[in-house]
Scaffold this motif. Structure first.
Motif, PDB file in Angstrom:
ATOM      1  N   GLY A   1       0.804  -1.220   0.000  1.00  0.00           N
ATOM      2  CA  GLY A   1       0.000   0.000   0.000  1.00  0.00           C
ATOM      3  C   GLY A   1       0.830   1.259   0.000  1.00  0.00           C
ATOM      4  O   GLY A   1       0.371   2.324  -0.436  1.00  0.00           O
ATOM      5  N   LEU A   2       2.066   1.170   0.506  1.00  0.00           N
ATOM      6  CA  LEU A   2       2.979   2.308   0.535  1.00  0.00           C
ATOM      7  C   LEU A   2       4.400   1.782   0.533  1.00  0.00           C
ATOM      8  O   LEU A   2       4.635   0.609   0.825  1.00  0.00           O
ATOM      9  CB  LEU A   2       2.742   3.176   1.766  1.00  0.00           C
ATOM     10  CG  LEU A   2       2.994   2.537   3.137  1.00  0.00           C
ATOM     11  CD1 LEU A   2       3.342   3.610   4.155  1.00  0.00           C
ATOM     12  CD2 LEU A   2       1.765   1.780   3.620  1.00  0.00           C
ATOM     13  N   ALA A   3       5.347   2.649   0.196  1.00  0.00           N
ATOM     14  CA  ALA A   3       6.740   2.214   0.140  1.00  0.00           C
ATOM     15  C   ALA A   3       7.666   3.379   0.435  1.00  0.00           C
ATOM     16  O   ALA A   3       7.365   4.532   0.110  1.00  0.00           O
ATOM     17  CB  ALA A   3       7.072   1.622  -1.232  1.00  0.00           C
ATOM     18  N   VAL A   4       8.787   3.060   1.075  1.00  0.00           N
ATOM     19  CA  VAL A   4       9.878   4.012   1.267  1.00  0.00           C
ATOM     20  C   VAL A   4      10.876   3.711   0.157  1.00  0.00           C
ATOM     21  O   VAL A   4      11.436   2.611   0.095  1.00  0.00           O
ATOM     22  CB  VAL A   4      10.519   3.852   2.654  1.00  0.00           C
ATOM     23  CG1 VAL A   4      11.702   4.803   2.805  1.00  0.00           C
ATOM     24  CG2 VAL A   4       9.488   4.110   3.745  1.00  0.00           C
ATOM     25  N   ARG A   5      11.110   4.698  -0.724  1.00  0.00           N
ATOM     26  CA  ARG A   5      11.818   4.432  -1.978  1.00  0.00           C
ATOM     27  C   ARG A   5      12.717   5.599  -2.368  1.00  0.00           C
ATOM     28  O   ARG A   5      12.308   6.756  -2.263  1.00  0.00           O
ATOM     29  CB  ARG A   5      10.787   4.196  -3.079  1.00  0.00           C
ATOM     30  CG  ARG A   5      11.326   4.042  -4.484  1.00  0.00           C
ATOM     31  CD  ARG A   5      10.189   4.129  -5.484  1.00  0.00           C
ATOM     32  NE  ARG A   5      10.627   3.954  -6.857  1.00  0.00           N
ATOM     33  CZ  ARG A   5      11.135   4.920  -7.612  1.00  0.00           C
ATOM     34  NH1 ARG A   5      11.269   6.147  -7.123  1.00  0.00           N
ATOM     35  NH2 ARG A   5      11.498   4.684  -8.854  1.00  0.00           N
ATOM     36  N   PRO A   6      13.944   5.320  -2.822  1.00  0.00           N
ATOM     37  CA  PRO A   6      14.769   6.403  -3.368  1.00  0.00           C
ATOM     38  C   PRO A   6      14.072   7.064  -4.555  1.00  0.00           C
ATOM     39  O   PRO A   6      13.385   6.398  -5.342  1.00  0.00           O
ATOM     40  CB  PRO A   6      16.059   5.694  -3.808  1.00  0.00           C
ATOM     41  CG  PRO A   6      16.116   4.470  -2.960  1.00  0.00           C
ATOM     42  CD  PRO A   6      14.695   4.042  -2.780  1.00  0.00           C
ATOM     43  N   VAL A   7      14.263   8.363  -4.703  1.00  0.00           N
ATOM     44  CA  VAL A   7      13.616   9.101  -5.783  1.00  0.00           C
ATOM     45  C   VAL A   7      14.212   8.726  -7.146  1.00  0.00           C
ATOM     46  O   VAL A   7      13.520   8.741  -8.158  1.00  0.00           O
ATOM     47  CB  VAL A   7      13.742  10.618  -5.533  1.00  0.00           C
ATOM     48  CG1 VAL A   7      13.249  11.419  -6.726  1.00  0.00           C
ATOM     49  CG2 VAL A   7      12.961  10.998  -4.276  1.00  0.00           C
ATOM     50  N   GLN A   8      15.509   8.387  -7.164  1.00  0.00           N
ATOM     51  CA  GLN A   8      16.160   7.956  -8.400  1.00  0.00           C
ATOM     52  C   GLN A   8      16.285   6.445  -8.420  1.00  0.00           C
ATOM     53  O   GLN A   8      16.653   5.848  -7.406  1.00  0.00           O
ATOM     54  CB  GLN A   8      17.535   8.612  -8.529  1.00  0.00           C
ATOM     55  CG  GLN A   8      17.500  10.103  -8.682  1.00  0.00           C
ATOM     56  CD  GLN A   8      16.874  10.526  -9.996  1.00  0.00           C
ATOM     57  OE1 GLN A   8      16.922   9.785 -10.981  1.00  0.00           O
ATOM     58  NE2 GLN A   8      16.279  11.705 -10.011  1.00  0.00           N
ATOM     59  N   PRO A   9      16.025   5.793  -9.545  1.00  0.00           N
ATOM     60  CA  PRO A   9      15.577   6.389 -10.800  1.00  0.00           C
ATOM     61  C   PRO A   9      14.160   6.946 -10.707  1.00  0.00           C
ATOM     62  O   PRO A   9      13.362   6.477  -9.900  1.00  0.00           O
ATOM     63  CB  PRO A   9      15.649   5.228 -11.783  1.00  0.00           C
ATOM     64  CG  PRO A   9      15.499   4.011 -10.931  1.00  0.00           C
ATOM     65  CD  PRO A   9      16.169   4.333  -9.640  1.00  0.00           C
ATOM     66  N   GLU A  10      13.856   7.932 -11.524  1.00  0.00           N
ATOM     67  CA  GLU A  10      12.556   8.581 -11.480  1.00  0.00           C
ATOM     68  C   GLU A  10      11.439   7.588 -11.753  1.00  0.00           C
ATOM     69  O   GLU A  10      11.613   6.601 -12.475  1.00  0.00           O
ATOM     70  CB  GLU A  10      12.501   9.713 -12.506  1.00  0.00           C
ATOM     71  CG  GLU A  10      13.414  10.881 -12.186  1.00  0.00           C
ATOM     72  CD  GLU A  10      13.240  12.012 -13.166  1.00  0.00           C
ATOM     73  OE1 GLU A  10      12.352  11.906 -14.042  1.00  0.00           O
ATOM     74  OE2 GLU A  10      13.979  13.003 -13.072  1.00  0.00           O
TER      75      GLU A  10
END
Length: 338
Positions: free
Chosen positions: A157-166
């Motif tokens: 339902g949600l995730a903590v994720r680096p912005v890159q790659p876009e």
């Protein structure tokens, strides 16, 4: 003819009230009208009326009233099985809805990548499970692209994720959480290990890295398309390092071990090193402009999020930035819940 039979069945079902089904099943369970009435706090005549209504709707008797205790007919035995299942489904549905509203039960699926699972997620989960102990939490660890996929597919339902790659899909929303500086991992006997500022520009980084570099990632996934480049690749590209000559590993601690073994110089994000044992190496920031890793909370814009998921999002937003990072969350009122 078939249509008429279906319409008649539907009409019969419409004449069956929930109260009449409960009364019927109570007579079955307590083996008598009197005991069923007592258990339900209803009059015996009321229970009897409910059963009679069902029998008229079905067109068949449910009980043999000549026996003591009251016995089910063949029709009654068959019908009782379906009533138990129907009332069980209703009870499960009621509990499910109540869990969504009250955040007392249910499940939350959250995605994360390796270093966040070590340096950030444990505190978030401890806070959440402390408040909502009956809610089951499922953690899905994956690479950046896979986290995007499982969000789109509804596996999390949600995730903590680096912005890159876009993000490739605009249906995903994101809210910045923190920024990590990229770090160089140098052998303790490296000539630049004692320098105060050994990586202040592109040329300095290029001299340090040379052609022996160790980094974190999966080269097979990233070589397929330029859009899959990670934050560490920015450092390597500016230093003129050919990625085909980089030794990749999935674990930051392995980078440290390989640097200690003399295999090269490491390039790793700040949180990964903050949660690793860096004994035997010297860590220095990469001071190039715009070289960093930004991390965000991500979710699907178009999907419904349960009350439990919304509470988890609130806790993620309110959690302090992990070690080795700088918060990017705005000061002031919290962002609106999704």
């Amino acid at each position: 003819m078939t249509g008429g039979s279906g319409a008649q069945t539907w009409w019969s079902a419409r004449n069956m009230t929930l109260d009449s089904l409960i009364s019927f099943l109570a007579v079955v369970e307590f083996e008598g009208f009197g005991r069923a009435a007592q258990a339900l706090h209803r009059s015996q005549s009321r229970v009897s009326t409910h059963v009679s209504e069902l029998e008229r709707a079905l067109g068949a008797p449910l009980f043999d009233r000549r026996t003591r205790p009251t016995a089910l007919t063949d029709t009654g035995e068959a019908f009782a099985e379906h009533v138990r299942a129907a009332l069980g489904h209703l009870e499960s549905g009621t509990e499910h809805v109540r869990a969504l509203i009250d955040v007392e039960q249910g499940e939350v699926r959250i995605g994360s990548y390796a270093s966040a699972s070590i340096g950030f997620v444990p505190g978030v989960l401890a806070e959440f499970t402390g408040r909502y102990p009956k809610v089951q939490v499922v953690l899905h660890e994956a690479g950046v692209r896979e986290l995007e996929e499982v969000l789109l597919e509804g596996e999390v339902g949600l995730a903590v994720r680096p912005v890159q790659p876009e993000r490739l899909h605009r249906d995903l929303a994101e809210e910045s959480l923190w920024r990590e500086e990229m770090q160089l991992v140098l052998p303790a006997d490296h000539p630049a290990a004692g320098e105060r500022d050994p990586a202040g520009d592109d040329d300095a980084v290029a001299r340090l890295l040379g052609d022996r570099v160790i980094s974190v990632g999966n080269p097979r996934r990233r070589s397929a398309m330029a859009a899959e480049s990670l934050d560490t690749d920015v450092v390597l590209e500016r230093a003129g390092v050919d990625r085909s000559r980089v030794l990749y590993t999935q674990h930051p601690q392995a980078v440290v071990a390989m640097v200690v073994a003399g295999l090269g110089v490491g390039v790793v994000n700040g949180l990964a090193l903050a949660t690793s044992d860096t004994g035997g190496v010297v860590v220095r920031p990469v001071l190039q402009r715009e070289v960093h890793r930004d991390v965000a909370l991500c979710w699907h814009r178009q999907r419904y999020h349960s009350a439990a998921e919304r509470r988890m999002m609130e806790i993620v937003r309110a959690a302090p930035a992990p070690p080795g990072t700088r918060s990017l969350r705005p000061m002031g009122p919290a962002a609106p819940a999704v």
